[in-house]
Design an enzyme around this catalytic site. Structure first.
Site, PDB file in Angstrom:
ATOM      1  N   GLN A  55      28.623 147.680  23.776  1.00  0.00           N
ATOM      2  CA  GLN A  55      28.466 148.981  23.104  1.00  0.00           C
ATOM      3  C   GLN A  55      27.246 149.723  23.629  1.00  0.00           C
ATOM      4  O   GLN A  55      27.353 150.815  24.175  1.00  0.00           O
ATOM      5  CB  GLN A  55      28.303 148.758  21.591  1.00  0.00           C
ATOM      6  CG  GLN A  55      29.553 148.291  20.889  1.00  0.00           C
ATOM      7  CD  GLN A  55      29.373 148.252  19.372  1.00  0.00           C
ATOM      8  OE1 GLN A  55      28.295 148.505  18.842  1.00  0.00           O
ATOM      9  NE2 GLN A  55      30.445 147.941  18.667  1.00  0.00           N
ATOM     10  N   GLU A 122      16.815 150.575  22.706  1.00  0.00           N
ATOM     11  CA  GLU A 122      17.210 149.415  21.901  1.00  0.00           C
ATOM     12  C   GLU A 122      15.998 148.523  21.685  1.00  0.00           C
ATOM     13  O   GLU A 122      14.936 148.749  22.272  1.00  0.00           O
ATOM     14  CB  GLU A 122      18.343 148.641  22.597  1.00  0.00           C
ATOM     15  CG  GLU A 122      19.656 149.404  22.615  1.00  0.00           C
ATOM     16  CD  GLU A 122      20.779 148.639  23.298  1.00  0.00           C
ATOM     17  OE1 GLU A 122      21.288 147.697  22.697  1.00  0.00           O
ATOM     18  OE2 GLU A 122      21.120 148.982  24.434  1.00  0.00           O
ATOM     19  N   HIS A 250      23.026 138.249  17.405  1.00  0.00           N
ATOM     20  CA  HIS A 250      22.752 139.680  17.258  1.00  0.00           C
ATOM     21  C   HIS A 250      22.444 139.932  15.792  1.00  0.00           C
ATOM     22  O   HIS A 250      23.152 139.437  14.912  1.00  0.00           O
ATOM     23  CB  HIS A 250      23.985 140.491  17.685  1.00  0.00           C
ATOM     24  CG  HIS A 250      23.667 141.936  17.940  1.00  0.00           C
ATOM     25  ND1 HIS A 250      23.310 142.793  16.938  1.00  0.00           N
ATOM     26  CD2 HIS A 250      23.637 142.667  19.081  1.00  0.00           C
ATOM     27  CE1 HIS A 250      23.079 143.994  17.453  1.00  0.00           C
ATOM     28  NE2 HIS A 250      23.272 143.939  18.755  1.00  0.00           N
ATOM     29  N   ARG A 394      17.222 137.157  25.572  1.00  0.00           N
ATOM     30  CA  ARG A 394      17.603 138.285  26.434  1.00  0.00           C
ATOM     31  C   ARG A 394      17.194 139.625  25.825  1.00  0.00           C
ATOM     32  O   ARG A 394      17.424 139.875  24.640  1.00  0.00           O
ATOM     33  CB  ARG A 394      19.114 138.292  26.636  1.00  0.00           C
ATOM     34  CG  ARG A 394      19.620 139.479  27.434  1.00  0.00           C
ATOM     35  CD  ARG A 394      21.108 139.391  27.623  1.00  0.00           C
ATOM     36  NE  ARG A 394      21.813 139.527  26.370  1.00  0.00           N
ATOM     37  CZ  ARG A 394      22.433 140.640  25.962  1.00  0.00           C
ATOM     38  NH1 ARG A 394      22.432 141.725  26.724  1.00  0.00           N
ATOM     39  NH2 ARG A 394      23.063 140.672  24.823  1.00  0.00           N
TER      40      ARG A 394
HETATM   41  P1  FAD Z   1      33.348 138.654  30.594  1.00  0.00           P
HETATM   42  O1  FAD Z   1      33.265 140.110  30.591  1.00  0.00           O
HETATM   43  O2  FAD Z   1      33.423 137.974  29.285  1.00  0.00           O
HETATM   44  O3  FAD Z   1      34.617 138.228  31.451  1.00  0.00           O
HETATM   45  C1  FAD Z   1      35.037 136.891  31.455  1.00  0.00           C
HETATM   46  C2  FAD Z   1      36.322 136.811  32.238  1.00  0.00           C
HETATM   47  O4  FAD Z   1      36.598 135.454  32.517  1.00  0.00           O
HETATM   48  C3  FAD Z   1      37.561 137.330  31.509  1.00  0.00           C
HETATM   49  O5  FAD Z   1      38.355 138.010  32.440  1.00  0.00           O
HETATM   50  C4  FAD Z   1      38.267 136.063  31.056  1.00  0.00           C
HETATM   51  O6  FAD Z   1      39.659 136.182  30.923  1.00  0.00           O
HETATM   52  C5  FAD Z   1      37.943 135.159  32.212  1.00  0.00           C
HETATM   53  N1  FAD Z   1      38.038 133.740  31.900  1.00  0.00           N
HETATM   54  C6  FAD Z   1      37.293 133.021  31.034  1.00  0.00           C
HETATM   55  N2  FAD Z   1      37.674 131.735  31.052  1.00  0.00           N
HETATM   56  C7  FAD Z   1      38.687 131.643  31.944  1.00  0.00           C
HETATM   57  C8  FAD Z   1      39.508 130.590  32.402  1.00  0.00           C
HETATM   58  N3  FAD Z   1      39.405 129.333  31.932  1.00  0.00           N
HETATM   59  N4  FAD Z   1      40.453 130.866  33.321  1.00  0.00           N
HETATM   60  C9  FAD Z   1      40.624 132.120  33.797  1.00  0.00           C
HETATM   61  N5  FAD Z   1      39.871 133.155  33.392  1.00  0.00           N
HETATM   62  C10 FAD Z   1      38.914 132.923  32.490  1.00  0.00           C
HETATM   63  N6  FAD Z   1      25.460 143.504  27.280  1.00  0.00           N
HETATM   64  C11 FAD Z   1      24.749 144.557  27.722  1.00  0.00           C
HETATM   65  O7  FAD Z   1      24.066 144.480  28.734  1.00  0.00           O
HETATM   66  N7  FAD Z   1      24.812 145.744  27.043  1.00  0.00           N
HETATM   67  C12 FAD Z   1      25.544 145.913  25.911  1.00  0.00           C
HETATM   68  O8  FAD Z   1      25.579 146.987  25.353  1.00  0.00           O
HETATM   69  C13 FAD Z   1      26.268 144.799  25.425  1.00  0.00           C
HETATM   70  N8  FAD Z   1      26.985 144.903  24.284  1.00  0.00           N
HETATM   71  C14 FAD Z   1      27.757 143.848  23.889  1.00  0.00           C
HETATM   72  C15 FAD Z   1      28.570 143.987  22.773  1.00  0.00           C
HETATM   73  C16 FAD Z   1      29.420 142.963  22.396  1.00  0.00           C
HETATM   74  C17 FAD Z   1      30.293 143.117  21.177  1.00  0.00           C
HETATM   75  C18 FAD Z   1      29.449 141.769  23.154  1.00  0.00           C
HETATM   76  C19 FAD Z   1      30.367 140.651  22.774  1.00  0.00           C
HETATM   77  C20 FAD Z   1      28.635 141.611  24.249  1.00  0.00           C
HETATM   78  C21 FAD Z   1      27.777 142.651  24.627  1.00  0.00           C
HETATM   79  N9  FAD Z   1      26.947 142.530  25.730  1.00  0.00           N
HETATM   80  C22 FAD Z   1      26.219 143.606  26.165  1.00  0.00           C
HETATM   81  C23 FAD Z   1      27.008 141.340  26.585  1.00  0.00           C
HETATM   82  C24 FAD Z   1      27.899 141.648  27.793  1.00  0.00           C
HETATM   83  O9  FAD Z   1      28.975 142.439  27.393  1.00  0.00           O
HETATM   84  C25 FAD Z   1      28.425 140.392  28.431  1.00  0.00           C
HETATM   85  O10 FAD Z   1      27.386 139.482  28.622  1.00  0.00           O
HETATM   86  C26 FAD Z   1      29.049 140.693  29.773  1.00  0.00           C
HETATM   87  O11 FAD Z   1      29.990 141.709  29.648  1.00  0.00           O
HETATM   88  C27 FAD Z   1      29.693 139.451  30.335  1.00  0.00           C
HETATM   89  O12 FAD Z   1      30.392 139.788  31.493  1.00  0.00           O
HETATM   90  P2  FAD Z   1      31.042 138.649  32.369  1.00  0.00           P
HETATM   91  O13 FAD Z   1      31.695 139.284  33.526  1.00  0.00           O
HETATM   92  O14 FAD Z   1      30.051 137.591  32.606  1.00  0.00           O
HETATM   93  O15 FAD Z   1      32.143 137.981  31.393  1.00  0.00           O
HETATM   94  C1  SIN Z   2      24.256 146.320  21.306  1.00  0.00           C
HETATM   95  O1  SIN Z   2      24.837 147.361  21.568  1.00  0.00           O
HETATM   96  O2  SIN Z   2      23.533 146.156  20.332  1.00  0.00           O
HETATM   97  C2  SIN Z   2      24.458 145.160  22.217  1.00  0.00           C
HETATM   98  C3  SIN Z   2      23.568 145.289  23.372  1.00  0.00           C
HETATM   99  C4  SIN Z   2      23.439 143.998  24.097  1.00  0.00           C
HETATM  100  O3  SIN Z   2      23.914 142.967  23.648  1.00  0.00           O
HETATM  101  O4  SIN Z   2      22.799 144.016  25.149  1.00  0.00           O
END
Ligand code: FAD
Ligand code: SIN
Length: 539
Positions: A55, A122, A250, A394
């Site tokens: 978000q 933030e 959070h 973080r």
């Molecule tokens: P993900 O985006 O989770 O992608 C994981 C991928 O791996 C998916 O495609 C999934 O299907 C795949 N996968 C998993 N296991 C397997 C498997 N066994 N086999 C095949 N595929 C698999 N961070 C910020 O910096 N700013 C923000 O504002 C922020 N807001 C957030 C709000 C929310 C509600 C949440 C939950 C998180 C937020 N975060 C934020 C954290 C951030 O979104 C995540 O840390 C980041 O997007 C993770 O990206 P990623 O590519 O590592 O994993």
């Molecule tokens: C939030 O929007 O509060 C999430 C931001 C983050 O997890 O980095």
């Protein structure tokens, strides 16, 4: 099973995960080398990921008249409570703006005020430096990266493929231990959800980008896919992990008495916009805990809320936005506004009920500054990693930034190397002999419930020796029961996820029990002080 039910596929680069980490890595490599075949897997559909739910936005030094790299570095180090790797912090902060500029060129939109980007604030940030797209930043990033990937014909995204295990020398019959420095990864065994077979994907290089593991707790902002599969796979393959005890809660998930999984997040950006944490009676309480009040770093705010809830015997605390400009609030946070209204709360008239919820894994697969894991030919990117950026806690909105910076670094490391690597020959098909179809799904669903209860009760925001030992004892039983099931029934994604979550729970509890101090997100009543030296927990 007859051989013809198995499918072996060869690709140049196998990327497990199609969130920001996986897609950005794929795009960088694909643009530089159109001749390479890049295969990205996702266990559900390509849109679903933690990324999609982000978000607040992406933190990056943008307005250099007010902000500076030094300030962003200092804020990150301060939040990380002495455990960040200073060199990695510098890399991410200094390379970050260029990476953000790149995704803008790839088609990501961020909100502007007139001609300039509208930079949000933030917790823990000393300046406004969060680029965002309303309260849907992650959705916008996921959309634009998928569109960009589709334009590159050498990227193939395979939906509904569940990676079960990484392939190493172990599968060729060698004894592989965590002490070895020459373990190699040759690809992965993957469960094809359509055929229900385990296929073999052989790759010259593999990248794990599987995201977080929030589903190990009862209340989490993470979608149901966040089951720590990549971290557990690397652990089983005998790769190194670091800092698993640092689980970020959070402070402000929406408290919904009806219960929902995942919990809906009320972005920290709402506090950056002026929202104030209060008790049910409307009293502010954060001044008791930190001079930055509602905008203190997350570990401090989450612990304060947890403490107030427990001391007052309440279900939740509240976020007061009633004094804020309605048009501004609705313009910046349309999704949060609509969600509150859907459960009968008008943020302009009522205080928003909030509770802390598990949100982010600061620890994970230990990687170096180029995203290399301790296993050869195996890289990792995104939330499943421990790069050294976050330390013990973080800083908000540093996660998307970290994934972008490391995706590009991985591509820089892979490109000069890839031509010297071949596919490994002689990898056997998955051995499913001696297993039968599971008869009782309740064995899996009930164990999952128990696991979440154990972790939420004993390994949450406040820990102690007794609680951690109790957790480890309970987990041992769950582990043994689940291994028995795993070795006697045919594989299903549900069973694999349970097994992976038990591994994550064990790793978090074990690392927490090893840390005899309170630091950042790890707080234990038995050792409430910080040690005078820095101790890294490598598993
Ligand atoms: P993900 O985006 O989770 O992608 C994981 C991928 O791996 C998916 O495609 C999934 O299907 C795949 N996968 C998993 N296991 C397997 C498997 N066994 N086999 C095949 N595929 C698999 N961070 C910020 O910096 N700013 C923000 O504002 C922020 N807001 C957030 C709000 C929310 C509600 C949440 C939950 C998180 C937020 N975060 C934020 C954290 C951030 O979104 C995540 O840390 C980041 O997007 C993770 O990206 P990623 O590519 O590592 O994993
Ligand atoms: C939030 O929007 O509060 C999430 C931001 C983050 O997890 O980095």
């Amino acid at each position: 099973m007859p051989d013809n039910q198995f499918n072996t596929m060869k690709t140049d680069i196998l990327i497990i995960g199609s969130g920001i980490g996986g897609l950005a890595t794929a795009i960088h490599i694909a643009e530089e080398r159109p001749d390479l075949k890049i295969t990205a897997l996702t266990k559900t559909n390509e849109e679903e990921s933690n990324t999609r739910y982000a978000q607040g936005g992406v933190a990056a030094v943008w307005d250099k008249e007010v902000d500076s790299f030094d300030k962003h570095i200092a804020d990150t180090l301060d939040a990380g409570d002495g455990l960040c790797d200073g060199h990695i912090v510098e890399i991410v902060v200094e390379e970050g703006p260029e990476r953000v500029q790149e995704i803008i060129q790839w088609g990501t939109r961020f909100d502007k005020q007139k001609e300039e980007y509208d930079l949000g604030r933030e917790g823990g940030h000393s300046e406004n430096r969060i680029l965002h797209y309303k309260d849907l930043t992650g959705w916008e990033i996921q959309r634009s990266l998928l569109e960009k990937a589709e334009q590159l014909s050498n990227i193939e995204i395979l939906e509904h493929y569940f990676a079960v295990d990484l392939i190493t020398q172990h599968h060729l019959g060698y004894n592989v231990t965590r002490l070895m420095d020459d373990i190699e990864c040759y690809g992965a065994y993957v469960f094809n959800k359509q055929t229900k077979n385990i296929d073999t994907i052989l790759a010259r290089v593999t990248v794990v980008a599987t995201g977080g593991a929030g589903q190990v707790y009862r209340n989490t902002t993470n979608p149901v896919i966040a089951t720590g599969d990549g971290i557990a796979m690397v652990y089983r393959a005998k790769g190194h992990l670091e800092n698993m005890e640092f689980v970020q809660f959070h402070p402000t998930a929406l408290y919904n008495p009806a219960g929902e999984n995942p919990s809906f997040l009320v972005s920290e950006a709402v506090r950056g916009f002026g929202g104030i944490l209060k008790t049910r009676e409307g009293e502010e309480f954060m001044d008791k805990y930190d001079s930055r009040k509602s905008l203190a770093p997350r570990d401090i705010v989450a612990r304060a809320i947890d403490n107030e809830i427990k001391q007052r015997g309440e279900e939740c605390m509240f976020l007061d936005c009633r004094h804020l400009d309605e048009a501004g609030f609705r313009g910046h946070f349309p999704t949060i506004y609509d969600k509150c209204r859907s459960i009968g709360i008008d943020p302009m008239k009522d205080m928003i009920p909030i509770v802390p919820a598990c949100h982010y894994m600061c620890g994970g697969i230990k990687v170096d500054e180029m995203g290399r894991s301790s296993i050869r030919r195996l890289y990792a990117c995104g939330e499943c990693t421990c790069t050294g950026l976050h330390g013990a806690n973080r800083l908000a909105s540093n996660s998307l930034l970290e994934a972008l910076v490391f995706a590009q670094r991985i591509s820089c490391d892979v490109l000069p190397l890839i031509d010297s690597l071949g596919h490994k020959e002689g990898i056997p098909d998955w051995n499913a002999s001696g297993t039968t179809d599971p008869k009782e799904m309740v064995l899996i669903t009930q164990s999952l419930k128990e696991l979440k209860e154990v972790m939420s009760s004993y390994v949450g925001i406040v820990r102690s020796n007794v609680r951690l030992q109790r957790a480890l004892d309970r987990l041992d039983l769950l582990y043994r029961e689940t291994e028995e099931l795993y070795h006697t029934t045919t594989i299903s994604p549900q069973l694999c996820e349970l097994r992976n979550l038990i591994t994550i729970a064990y790793l978090v509890s074990r690392a927490a029990a090893m840390r005899r101090e309170s630091r950042g997100l790890h707080y234990t009543t038995d050792y409430p002080e910080k040690l005078g030296f820095v101790q890294r927990s490598i598993l």
